[in-house]
Design an enzyme around this catalytic site. Sequence first.
Site, PDB file in Angstrom:
ATOM      1  N   ARG F 120       0.843  -1.205   0.000  1.00  0.00           N
ATOM      2  CA  ARG F 120       0.000   0.000   0.000  1.00  0.00           C
ATOM      3  C   ARG F 120       0.875   1.250   0.000  1.00  0.00           C
ATOM      4  NH1 ARG F 120      -5.118  -2.149   1.739  1.00  0.00           N
ATOM      5  NH2 ARG F 120      -6.046  -0.209   1.097  1.00  0.00           N
ATOM      6  N   GLN F 125      -0.181   3.060  -5.884  1.00  0.00           N
ATOM      7  CA  GLN F 125      -1.610   3.329  -5.718  1.00  0.00           C
ATOM      8  C   GLN F 125      -2.460   3.073  -6.960  1.00  0.00           C
ATOM      9  OE1 GLN F 125      -2.639   6.580  -2.509  1.00  0.00           O
ATOM     10  NE2 GLN F 125      -0.805   7.138  -3.620  1.00  0.00           N
ATOM     11  N   ASP F 128      -3.606  -0.449  -6.770  1.00  0.00           N
ATOM     12  CA  ASP F 128      -4.121  -0.890  -5.481  1.00  0.00           C
ATOM     13  C   ASP F 128      -5.604  -1.249  -5.607  1.00  0.00           C
ATOM     14  OD1 ASP F 128      -4.967  -1.203  -2.901  1.00  0.00           O
ATOM     15  OD2 ASP F 128      -3.942   0.557  -2.122  1.00  0.00           O
ATOM     16  N   SER F 131      -7.896  -0.865  -2.520  1.00  0.00           N
ATOM     17  CA  SER F 131      -8.413   0.489  -2.332  1.00  0.00           C
ATOM     18  C   SER F 131      -9.570   0.770  -3.268  1.00  0.00           C
ATOM     19  CB  SER F 131      -7.314   1.531  -2.593  1.00  0.00           C
ATOM     20  OG  SER F 131      -6.508   1.706  -1.462  1.00  0.00           O
ATOM     21  N   TYR F 224      -1.504  -0.564   8.644  1.00  0.00           N
ATOM     22  CA  TYR F 224      -2.494  -1.568   9.022  1.00  0.00           C
ATOM     23  C   TYR F 224      -2.628  -1.646  10.523  1.00  0.00           C
ATOM     24  CZ  TYR F 224      -2.752  -3.508   4.344  1.00  0.00           C
ATOM     25  OH  TYR F 224      -2.984  -3.677   3.016  1.00  0.00           O
TER      26      TYR F 224
HETATM   27  N1  LIG Z   1      -6.010   9.685  -1.989  1.00  0.00           N
HETATM   28  C1  LIG Z   1      -5.814   8.505  -1.412  1.00  0.00           C
HETATM   29  O1  LIG Z   1      -6.531   7.563  -1.674  1.00  0.00           O
HETATM   30  C2  LIG Z   1      -4.710   8.307  -0.426  1.00  0.00           C
HETATM   31  C3  LIG Z   1      -4.843   7.352   0.586  1.00  0.00           C
HETATM   32  C4  LIG Z   1      -3.804   7.196   1.498  1.00  0.00           C
HETATM   33  C5  LIG Z   1      -2.672   7.986   1.361  1.00  0.00           C
HETATM   34  N2  LIG Z   1      -2.574   8.911   0.364  1.00  0.00           N
HETATM   35  C6  LIG Z   1      -1.371   9.734   0.253  1.00  0.00           C
HETATM   36  O2  LIG Z   1      -1.666  11.031   0.744  1.00  0.00           O
HETATM   37  C7  LIG Z   1      -0.883  11.963   0.030  1.00  0.00           C
HETATM   38  C8  LIG Z   1      -1.813  12.960  -0.573  1.00  0.00           C
HETATM   39  O3  LIG Z   1      -1.077  14.050  -1.072  1.00  0.00           O
HETATM   40  P1  LIG Z   1      -1.526  15.530  -0.747  1.00  0.00           P
HETATM   41  O4  LIG Z   1      -0.619  16.410  -1.522  1.00  0.00           O
HETATM   42  O5  LIG Z   1      -2.972  15.680  -0.915  1.00  0.00           O
HETATM   43  O6  LIG Z   1      -1.302  15.704   0.806  1.00  0.00           O
HETATM   44  P2  LIG Z   1       0.060  15.563   1.630  1.00  0.00           P
HETATM   45  O7  LIG Z   1       1.188  15.267   0.764  1.00  0.00           O
HETATM   46  O8  LIG Z   1      -0.255  14.663   2.768  1.00  0.00           O
HETATM   47  O9  LIG Z   1       0.278  17.034   2.152  1.00  0.00           O
HETATM   48  C9  LIG Z   1      -0.718  17.708   2.819  1.00  0.00           C
HETATM   49  C10 LIG Z   1      -0.126  19.000   3.269  1.00  0.00           C
HETATM   50  O10 LIG Z   1      -1.187  19.790   3.754  1.00  0.00           O
HETATM   51  C11 LIG Z   1      -0.680  20.646   4.736  1.00  0.00           C
HETATM   52  N3  LIG Z   1      -1.726  20.934   5.690  1.00  0.00           N
HETATM   53  C12 LIG Z   1      -2.246  20.165   6.660  1.00  0.00           C
HETATM   54  N4  LIG Z   1      -3.187  20.824   7.339  1.00  0.00           N
HETATM   55  C13 LIG Z   1      -3.260  22.053   6.780  1.00  0.00           C
HETATM   56  C14 LIG Z   1      -4.031  23.197   7.066  1.00  0.00           C
HETATM   57  N5  LIG Z   1      -4.943  23.210   8.052  1.00  0.00           N
HETATM   58  N6  LIG Z   1      -3.858  24.292   6.293  1.00  0.00           N
HETATM   59  C15 LIG Z   1      -2.939  24.300   5.304  1.00  0.00           C
HETATM   60  N7  LIG Z   1      -2.182  23.247   5.018  1.00  0.00           N
HETATM   61  C16 LIG Z   1      -2.332  22.122   5.756  1.00  0.00           C
HETATM   62  C17 LIG Z   1       0.466  19.930   5.379  1.00  0.00           C
HETATM   63  O11 LIG Z   1       1.553  20.850   5.503  1.00  0.00           O
HETATM   64  P3  LIG Z   1       1.697  21.712   6.834  1.00  0.00           P
HETATM   65  O12 LIG Z   1       1.673  20.768   7.977  1.00  0.00           O
HETATM   66  O13 LIG Z   1       2.946  22.456   6.619  1.00  0.00           O
HETATM   67  O14 LIG Z   1       0.498  22.626   6.853  1.00  0.00           O
HETATM   68  C18 LIG Z   1       0.838  18.839   4.378  1.00  0.00           C
HETATM   69  O15 LIG Z   1       2.139  18.973   3.905  1.00  0.00           O
HETATM   70  C19 LIG Z   1      -0.089  11.210  -1.002  1.00  0.00           C
HETATM   71  O16 LIG Z   1       1.164  10.922  -0.510  1.00  0.00           O
HETATM   72  C20 LIG Z   1      -0.890   9.950  -1.163  1.00  0.00           C
HETATM   73  O17 LIG Z   1      -0.126   8.888  -1.583  1.00  0.00           O
HETATM   74  C21 LIG Z   1      -3.598   9.096  -0.503  1.00  0.00           C
HETATM   75  N1  LIG Z   2       0.052   4.507   0.769  1.00  0.00           N
HETATM   76  C1  LIG Z   2      -1.084   4.702   0.209  1.00  0.00           C
HETATM   77  O1  LIG Z   2      -1.119   5.519  -0.629  1.00  0.00           O
HETATM   78  C2  LIG Z   2      -2.283   3.961   0.650  1.00  0.00           C
HETATM   79  C3  LIG Z   2      -3.275   3.616  -0.255  1.00  0.00           C
HETATM   80  C4  LIG Z   2      -4.417   2.914   0.214  1.00  0.00           C
HETATM   81  C5  LIG Z   2      -4.535   2.614   1.553  1.00  0.00           C
HETATM   82  N2  LIG Z   2      -3.562   2.996   2.407  1.00  0.00           N
HETATM   83  C6  LIG Z   2      -3.652   2.740   3.808  1.00  0.00           C
HETATM   84  O2  LIG Z   2      -3.801   1.383   4.122  1.00  0.00           O
HETATM   85  C7  LIG Z   2      -4.463   1.249   5.347  1.00  0.00           C
HETATM   86  C8  LIG Z   2      -5.507   0.190   5.311  1.00  0.00           C
HETATM   87  O3  LIG Z   2      -6.601   0.552   4.538  1.00  0.00           O
HETATM   88  P1  LIG Z   2      -7.798  -0.463   4.294  1.00  0.00           P
HETATM   89  O4  LIG Z   2      -9.000   0.296   3.980  1.00  0.00           O
HETATM   90  O5  LIG Z   2      -7.406  -1.491   3.345  1.00  0.00           O
HETATM   91  O6  LIG Z   2      -7.934  -1.093   5.759  1.00  0.00           O
HETATM   92  P2  LIG Z   2      -8.628  -2.456   6.206  1.00  0.00           P
HETATM   93  O7  LIG Z   2      -9.755  -2.742   5.291  1.00  0.00           O
HETATM   94  O8  LIG Z   2      -7.605  -3.455   6.415  1.00  0.00           O
HETATM   95  O9  LIG Z   2      -9.200  -2.027   7.628  1.00  0.00           O
HETATM   96  C9  LIG Z   2     -10.179  -1.057   7.737  1.00  0.00           C
HETATM   97  C10 LIG Z   2      -9.955  -0.225   8.930  1.00  0.00           C
HETATM   98  O10 LIG Z   2     -10.274  -0.941  10.110  1.00  0.00           O
HETATM   99  C11 LIG Z   2      -9.493  -0.448  11.125  1.00  0.00           C
HETATM  100  N3  LIG Z   2      -9.485  -1.342  12.309  1.00  0.00           N
HETATM  101  C12 LIG Z   2      -8.837  -2.525  12.504  1.00  0.00           C
HETATM  102  N4  LIG Z   2      -9.108  -2.997  13.725  1.00  0.00           N
HETATM  103  C13 LIG Z   2      -9.939  -2.139  14.307  1.00  0.00           C
HETATM  104  C14 LIG Z   2     -10.555  -2.091  15.577  1.00  0.00           C
HETATM  105  N5  LIG Z   2     -10.396  -3.044  16.466  1.00  0.00           N
HETATM  106  N6  LIG Z   2     -11.343  -1.042  15.863  1.00  0.00           N
HETATM  107  C15 LIG Z   2     -11.533  -0.059  14.950  1.00  0.00           C
HETATM  108  N7  LIG Z   2     -10.974  -0.055  13.737  1.00  0.00           N
HETATM  109  C16 LIG Z   2     -10.170  -1.103  13.427  1.00  0.00           C
HETATM  110  C17 LIG Z   2      -8.173  -0.285  10.507  1.00  0.00           C
HETATM  111  O11 LIG Z   2      -7.403   0.636  11.228  1.00  0.00           O
HETATM  112  C18 LIG Z   2      -8.544   0.234   9.137  1.00  0.00           C
HETATM  113  O12 LIG Z   2      -8.560   1.645   9.122  1.00  0.00           O
HETATM  114  C19 LIG Z   2      -4.994   2.648   5.635  1.00  0.00           C
HETATM  115  O13 LIG Z   2      -4.122   3.270   6.523  1.00  0.00           O
HETATM  116  C20 LIG Z   2      -4.914   3.372   4.341  1.00  0.00           C
HETATM  117  O14 LIG Z   2      -4.761   4.756   4.461  1.00  0.00           O
HETATM  118  C21 LIG Z   2      -2.437   3.651   1.975  1.00  0.00           C
END
Ligand SMILES: NC(=O)c1ccc[n+]([C@@H]2O[C@H](COP(=O)([O-])OP(=O)(O)OC[C@H]3O[C@@H](n4cnc5c(N)ncnc54)[C@H](OP(=O)(O)O)[C@@H]3O)[C@@H](O)[C@H]2O)c1
Ligand SMILES: NC(=O)c1ccc[n+]([C@@H]2O[C@H](COP(=O)([O-])OP(=O)(O)OC[C@H]3O[C@@H](n4cnc5c(N)ncnc54)[C@H](O)[C@@H]3O)[C@@H](O)[C@H]2O)c1
Lengths: 452, 452, 101, 101, 374, 374
Positions: F120, F125, F128, F131, F224
């Site tokens: 993940r 992504q 994925d 997701s 996780y």
């Molecule tokens: N979309 C999905 O499905 C998903 C799921 C899981 C993970 N992700 C990951 O999440 C990231 C998303 O990228 P992104 O560019 O949207 O976000 P990001 O890279 O997480 O950056 C968000 C930025 O927002 C700023 N921020 C937080 N609160 C704020 C506030 N109240 N006012 C102004 N700025 C604020 C933070 O900087 P400051 O703290 O300096 O303010 C932070 O650097 C990617 O790395 C992606 O892989 C995405």
């Molecule tokens: N790196 C990436 O860009 C990326 C992309 C997709 C997902 N993710 C991350 O992967 C992780 C897993 O996502 P998912 O949807 O597949 O999760 P999942 O389906 O495995 O689990 C669903 C949710 O259940 C929660 N959970 C487990 N035990 C629990 C409990 N006892 N009580 C309450 N909640 C409990 C987990 O914390 C999780 O948020 C998340 O953190 C998600 O953000 C990351």
Amino acid sequence: MIELLYLAAAVMFIIGLKRLGHPRTARSGNTIASLGMLVAVVVTLVDTEIVTWATVIAGLVVGGSIGAGVARRVQMTSMPELVAAFNGSGGAASALVALAEMIRIGPDTVAVEAGIATALSVGIGTVTLSGSFIAFGKLQGLLPGRPIGFEGTNALNGAIAVGAVAIAGWALATGSIGAWWLLAGVTLVLGVLAVLPIGGADMPVVISLLNSFSGLAAAATGFVIANSALIIGGALVGAAGLILTFQMSEAMNRSLANVLFSKFGGVAAGPAGDADAVNRATTEDVAITLAYANSVIVVPGYGMAVAQAQYALRDVADALEARGVKVTYAIHPVAGRMPGHMNVLLAEADIPYDQLLDLEQSNPKFHQTDVVIVVGANDVVNPSARDDATSPIYGMPILDVDHSKTVVVIKRSLSPGFAGIDNPLFYLDNTLMLFADAKEALESLTRSVVDA
Amino acid sequence: MIELLYLAAAVMFIIGLKRLGHPRTARSGNTIASLGMLVAVVVTLVDTEIVTWATVIAGLVVGGSIGAGVARRVQMTSMPELVAAFNGSGGAASALVALAEMIRIGPDTVAVEAGIATALSVGIGTVTLSGSFIAFGKLQGLLPGRPIGFEGTNALNGAIAVGAVAIAGWALATGSIGAWWLLAGVTLVLGVLAVLPIGGADMPVVISLLNSFSGLAAAATGFVIANSALIIGGALVGAAGLILTFQMSEAMNRSLANVLFSKFGGVAAGPAGDADAVNRATTEDVAITLAYANSVIVVPGYGMAVAQAQYALRDVADALEARGVKVTYAIHPVAGRMPGHMNVLLAEADIPYDQLLDLEQSNPKFHQTDVVIVVGANDVVNPSARDDATSPIYGMPILDVDHSKTVVVIKRSLSPGFAGIDNPLFYLDNTLMLFADAKEALESLTRSVVDA
Amino acid sequence: MSELVITGIVVFVLAAFVGFEVISKVPPTLHTPLMSGANAISGITIVGAITTAGLGSGTVAAVLGFLAITAATINVVGGFLVTDRMLSMFRNRPKAKARDD
Amino acid sequence: MSELVITGIVVFVLAAFVGFEVISKVPPTLHTPLMSGANAISGITIVGAITTAGLGSGTVAAVLGFLAITAATINVVGGFLVTDRMLSMFRNRPKAKARDD
Amino acid sequence: MRIGILNDVTQLQRRVTLTPDAVAKLTGDGWDVVIESGAGSGAGFADEAYRQVGAKVSSRQDSLAADVVLLLSPPDPATVGDLSPDAVVVGFLDPLGSPEVAQTLADAGVSAFSLEQIPRTTVAQSMDALSSQATAGGYAAVLVAADESTRFFPMLITAAGTMPPAKLLILGVGVAGLQAIATARRLGAVVSAYDIRPETREQVESLGATFIAAPTQQFQAGGYARAVSDETQAEQQQALADAVAQSDVVITTAMVPGRVAPRLITDAMIRQMKPGAVIVDMAAGSGGNVEHSVPDRRVEIDGVVILGPSDLASRVAGDASRMLAKNITSFLALLFSTEDGFDFENEIVAGSCVAYGGRLFDRAAGAGMEDADE
Amino acid sequence: MRIGILNDVTQLQRRVTLTPDAVAKLTGDGWDVVIESGAGSGAGFADEAYRQVGAKVSSRQDSLAADVVLLLSPPDPATVGDLSPDAVVVGFLDPLGSPEVAQTLADAGVSAFSLEQIPRTTVAQSMDALSSQATAGGYAAVLVAADESTRFFPMLITAAGTMPPAKLLILGVGVAGLQAIATARRLGAVVSAYDIRPETREQVESLGATFIAAPTQQFQAGGYARAVSDETQAEQQQALADAVAQSDVVITTAMVPGRVAPRLITDAMIRQMKPGAVIVDMAAGSGGNVEHSVPDRRVEIDGVVILGPSDLASRVAGDASRMLAKNITSFLALLFSTEDGFDFENEIVAGSCVAYGGRLFDRAAGAGMEDADE
Ligand SMILES: NC(=O)c1ccc[n+]([C@@H]2O[C@H](COP(=O)([O-])OP(=O)(O)OC[C@H]3O[C@@H](n4cnc5c(N)ncnc54)[C@H](OP(=O)(O)O)[C@@H]3O)[C@@H](O)[C@H]2O)c1
Ligand SMILES: NC(=O)c1ccc[n+]([C@@H]2O[C@H](COP(=O)([O-])OP(=O)(O)OC[C@H]3O[C@@H](n4cnc5c(N)ncnc54)[C@H](O)[C@@H]3O)[C@@H](O)[C@H]2O)c1
Ligand SMILES: NC(=O)c1ccc[n+]([C@@H]2O[C@H](COP(=O)([O-])OP(=O)(O)OC[C@H]3O[C@@H](n4cnc5c(N)ncnc54)[C@H](OP(=O)(O)O)[C@@H]3O)[C@@H](O)[C@H]2O)c1
Ligand SMILES: NC(=O)c1ccc[n+]([C@@H]2O[C@H](COP(=O)([O-])OP(=O)(O)OC[C@H]3O[C@@H](n4cnc5c(N)ncnc54)[C@H](O)[C@@H]3O)[C@@H](O)[C@H]2O)c1
């Protein structure tokens, strides 16, 4: 008659100054003010019974060539130091006129009021001269930018100032020409010592204050030679410069006293470490940049969601569109923390679907975009994902916001995003960082855009 | 010394005027200006070698008692006419001083400049006098409020003005005192004829212009008696009054020329028929009313939906809440055109559910509410449903907004709503009508609330 | 033109500029009070009235002077008082955040 | 105090008020240009320099006068030119709705 | 006086005429309430809940024997036979669709009031059961469509591609249509709509949706649309065909009281639609706006799914019953506000009465009948 | 090389691994595609649509004989038997839930890649599939709940009374949970949520919902959640009980990969809930977050309805398949980007491989195995 023409010149100064305060009218304001100056100079040349034409013309030609030459050639980036240098000349001129008049009339026959005015003119003029050139040196890198001084600097300067007043009193009392020269020398030193302890980053505020001083010096000279043009022009600049100085320190979130006296008083509170390496911008800077753009692309990210800034964002876009700026939104596929995160929020704010572009649609557009405004996004606009094979996110497609003319990034700090890595975008020359909570920043941005 | 004290008085006038322009500081501004006046009067009493104390004291006592008495007793609703009357006295005083000075010096020995100044003072002062009292008469109902005049009024007035200039020239040339009296008489008539053709609704603008005139008259008198206090004070009021006049005609969406000369020139565009019977308000009026309230209840209706003003409404509420005003929303069960219409839209703008009150919850609250703002609702706030058994909607429960201290209604006109019936709410004394599209009105309201 | 008149003109022009600039966008609710306050200031002519009447030369001038003082005083006293009455509605709400300009 | 000085003070105070009022909230992008433009205006001392140098009495005064004219001219000419250069970026976008103040 | 509530719960009909809250209010006002066991079960109200607020839970016979009997649908002759002769019947009696029921009721000598016939005036809105149930229906129609559609309604830009928003078309913008627009917009769909009444354009736009302008529009008085001419219908169909072809979901709500519902979507139009598209015909029970639609059946034509659910309000049975109960209590309060007999001067009472004093109620002669009665 | 697509459509499984658009892209890149007839029928894609973009519509045997075979679920032994020995299998193979399948695949000598095992990470992504399918699932779960609930989700103030907004509680705020929050908020419900991972608080709030703070929270590395201690679980249940009792709808999504889903809602908690409340247990298939929940059954306890749908993603089969197809094509592009064999240096390739060269793939020794292979 000549007085009325001077009055006309003064009116042109007033109008010019007023117009200089608004982006739309600033340039014409400068022109009007310069025409006012032309009127004043021509009137003076015609009116004065000039006996030494050679001196006058030589001075005008030499000064004019230097001024014009430097002004044309200097880099846009060295503007503040150039203003400092010009300002120094202005201060010097006022002091010199006062001294010359004193000598012409004779130091022992001069009236008390004129004497006091001369002392003020000489004192303020020379402080302006030496202070401005120290500022120039700091900005040009001829002097170290860091504060130079010691614990007691402020006290020493206070003592020197008191001394200068005493010398002026002595000069007035005795009518000794030497005392006048001594006064000039002492205040020259005072200017140096007062500016040295101030850090390079604060120089613009100092220059603005010295600019106000040069106005006061001109006004004082006006009293010396009983010339209303100098009094009015000098008073105008003295007051306007002071207001501007306050506004500038306010824009840095500092008090003027803090700028001038803090470094060795202990309170020193400069911007944080590596934040020095970025271009910090204020809301107003950003507002002007946006308001005068043709096209703006908004890149929202997780920070917009955290701040719940979607409504404020919509308001900014509305304000821009009302000015004829084209606004679209580039949505990165993984912006936020869940698929479609940005869509939910932008839909909440009823941002029309047809303004939303996905990655494929937006990337070809950036290079022809004036301003990209990144609202709380980080990883999704990180150029190292594209350029740096060693980056942990290398290979993730990003929004190429760095291809646009200007990038404005709104976030609270330089903290990394989800991926936990630094973002080279923030340090680029065409990037402006607006450090603030996204919602608050956008709310004040709306107001500033409306006013811009 | 006296000059510097006059300068101090002038500075107090300036500061006072500036503060009068902002709600928060207006009252203190008035106090400061009045202190400036006290300084000027005391200085003059001390400085002048008064020989006729009786006359001076009698004048002060008589004038003071009349002014104070009237100012204390008059109804708040008659303020504009009172200002007109005071203004007339001011103009008269300036003309009288100039005439008295002319007589004192002797009409044939007076300098040309002083003569011109006297002519201006007399001319402008008397126009102010007679014009102000015509305005007073129109507002008090002593004269008919409708425009009085004929096709060629403007031309006739132009001719009289030219005649007045000729008489002034004659007076200056001949030094005949009779010519001066004639001048005063002719300009007195001019004032009457210039104001009569202007409608009663436009009187505030006219009074403001005459106020500017009384400043100019005072300044002219200042030239006559070479008194800088009069010149500065008069110029200040002349300029400030002119700016205010422009702002007032702008607030009526009219040009000043249109106000002054239109009635018999054909362009006459007054407010529509029965709209006269309501209290029209501007955005700024409403903003001040809201900004200084403790609690505000918003009543949205179908018009909010038509204008899609939900986001703009939210912005106004945010701006009010930022000032500490408590904002809630009263939702009538049949507001809009479908069940839950308001709920959909307010939810779009993410207005918190816990700020929404239904009919049962809100009706007991209105009588303790400062301001209710009705946004495009009509039938649901129609008191005849409650009070008038002959009304077709008699018996429908309504929101009792008329129980609150002030009701602001935003809609585009007096057109009826769905039920097609007139709404007595609009004509109540405590109702302000803001005629505008709801979205536009709310958008500018946000800005005005922030600035208030 | 006499020195005095020229100085007067300079002062007049500058004061007029101050007058123009000092009035920024005024909310309509303040239009009448501001007008009234400015009007009271224009009663500065009272100073001229005192000077003229005080110097006292001849009956006509004396009568005119008395009338002038009376009229000017009405303007000044009535004007400031009535302005204050109008403005009494703007008493600051204690709850509003203190924001002074 | 001489009449002249007093008039000077009155004029100075009024002009200072104009200076204060004429500068409303300025966007930071205009801080440097405005500073530069105001600075060029303060070069009005050139008028004094011309008067003093032109009257020409004695070498010292002449040298000082020459220096004063030179310095003041640098300030004026350089100041206005450089301000204009800075402001060339604010050329009006044709598309923006015409809104003049 | 005693109010009787019947258990009309079936698979498709899950509402109840009075909720426990409403019963509590009525018993507080002095009414007796008797309820057939299980009447609230479809809407989430247990017998116990009714018992707690003072109702008597009993048999169908007992409820039918009450002074006022509340009905959710026109009664069959057997039910009418069980009514006491001086009973007052209030409910959905469908006098236009099934006029014979009114006759049966008249013959039985009972006073019968039809909720459908309550005038759609401003004052009557709190009793307007058609509106309240249409509100529930419009909401549920969108949920049914969303559930049936193979697409997301909102736009989603994700790492797995960009899903454009679904396009919804609402035909017929009465109470149900407006609620459907609102609900679909909430879910993020792009919504357009059409109605034959021109004033609906502004209403559609007031919900942020787009109105589809048709070449011929004609204004109809009284709030109801009348059957439109063949020519108008043809032109309109042509104008709508494009919109239909582009839509992912179409919800039709067009009805003309007392008539067969207008046919808005023909076989040809359906065949222009994308496979996977969904049509929900809310008028299926009144003849259908959509060709091929069958009440309560799922029909698939060329990959296009056509649903004709008749149970939409019952899909939010709890809230639909709450609203209905409010309507009925408001109506009862009006009906029994006069001491001696019904106030046929009142346009609501007169408008809704279908049978009185052994005869079909003649609205025009309303007041006269009352006289005759005394 | 040839890609084979199977028809796995059942009543509950309506998705397909590749959509016609995706096939068009692949054939453009030089792939052959063979598809079992009817494979797209559940998601609205006719055989004809595939044929038009160059796929061969054929039998199951033909598809299984392809070089790359795409699977929606772990294959039964018979299916594995029909694979060609050097086939590459890509799909949902559930190696943690059904480890025996991986063994079967290894024994058959095929190379098998599990979509569930794709790391993940940010870079992965676009592949994925967990997701993307959880996105569809979270959306559909809310629709199912809304349909089952007897209440409106949004607040409605009407002439027939004020309907307060429904209270939704989302337990487990992963991808599906977040999407459920967003969808419920769109519909106007008042949403609160809980997850054991503390960073989800900010995420919940970033969607305008309320996070329910529990006394004990522990941060888990790697994104996780791991199974939490008994004690923590007890405390947390106590903290959540109140929230559950007040909710009109509860949607649970809590899962721990490779383990039985945590039990979040007990019988006792259910009996505290209001009659008419609805619980959707998205983890019903992995052991269930909710006592009494049974996969794909509707259970009613004291008037509370408990659903355990396993077909949520299939309820938006079209878009779910579109996203899945995008995931799979992205993955295939990576998998076959290297000329000679798979690049087990790549963490995505190594991470997702379950069987290779006749053996179960040992991730730690990934690179080594590749050597061994040459
Ligand atoms: N979309 C999905 O499905 C998903 C799921 C899981 C993970 N992700 C990951 O999440 C990231 C998303 O990228 P992104 O560019 O949207 O976000 P990001 O890279 O997480 O950056 C968000 C930025 O927002 C700023 N921020 C937080 N609160 C704020 C506030 N109240 N006012 C102004 N700025 C604020 C933070 O900087 P400051 O703290 O300096 O303010 C932070 O650097 C990617 O790395 C992606 O892989 C995405
Ligand atoms: N790196 C990436 O860009 C990326 C992309 C997709 C997902 N993710 C991350 O992967 C992780 C897993 O996502 P998912 O949807 O597949 O999760 P999942 O389906 O495995 O689990 C669903 C949710 O259940 C929660 N959970 C487990 N035990 C629990 C409990 N006892 N009580 C309450 N909640 C409990 C987990 O914390 C999780 O948020 C998340 O953190 C998600 O953000 C990351
Ligand atoms: N809720 C329901 O279910 C339902 C259904 C059908 C009918 N109704 C009826 O609808 C009515 C609802 O009452 P209401 O008070 O909400 O609405 P209303 O009585 O219909 O009044 C709406 C008002 O909004 C104003 N308006 C329209 N467009 C506007 C705009 N762009 N900007 C500002 N104002 C605008 C109109 O005045 P101007 O033209 O002067 O601007 C109009 O008077 C009731 O009579 C109710 O019985 C309700
Ligand atoms: N006075 C009130 O307060 C009040 C209260 C509720 C409803 N109403 C009004 O009553 C009216 C009927 O509402 P309803 O929901 O019961 O209507 P309905 O169910 O009878 O009909 C639904 C819609 O179908 C439309 N329609 C009919 N034929 C059509 C055709 N050929 N093509 C397209 N559309 C067609 C109708 O115009 C109507 O809007 C509406 O005007 C509504 O606003 C008024």
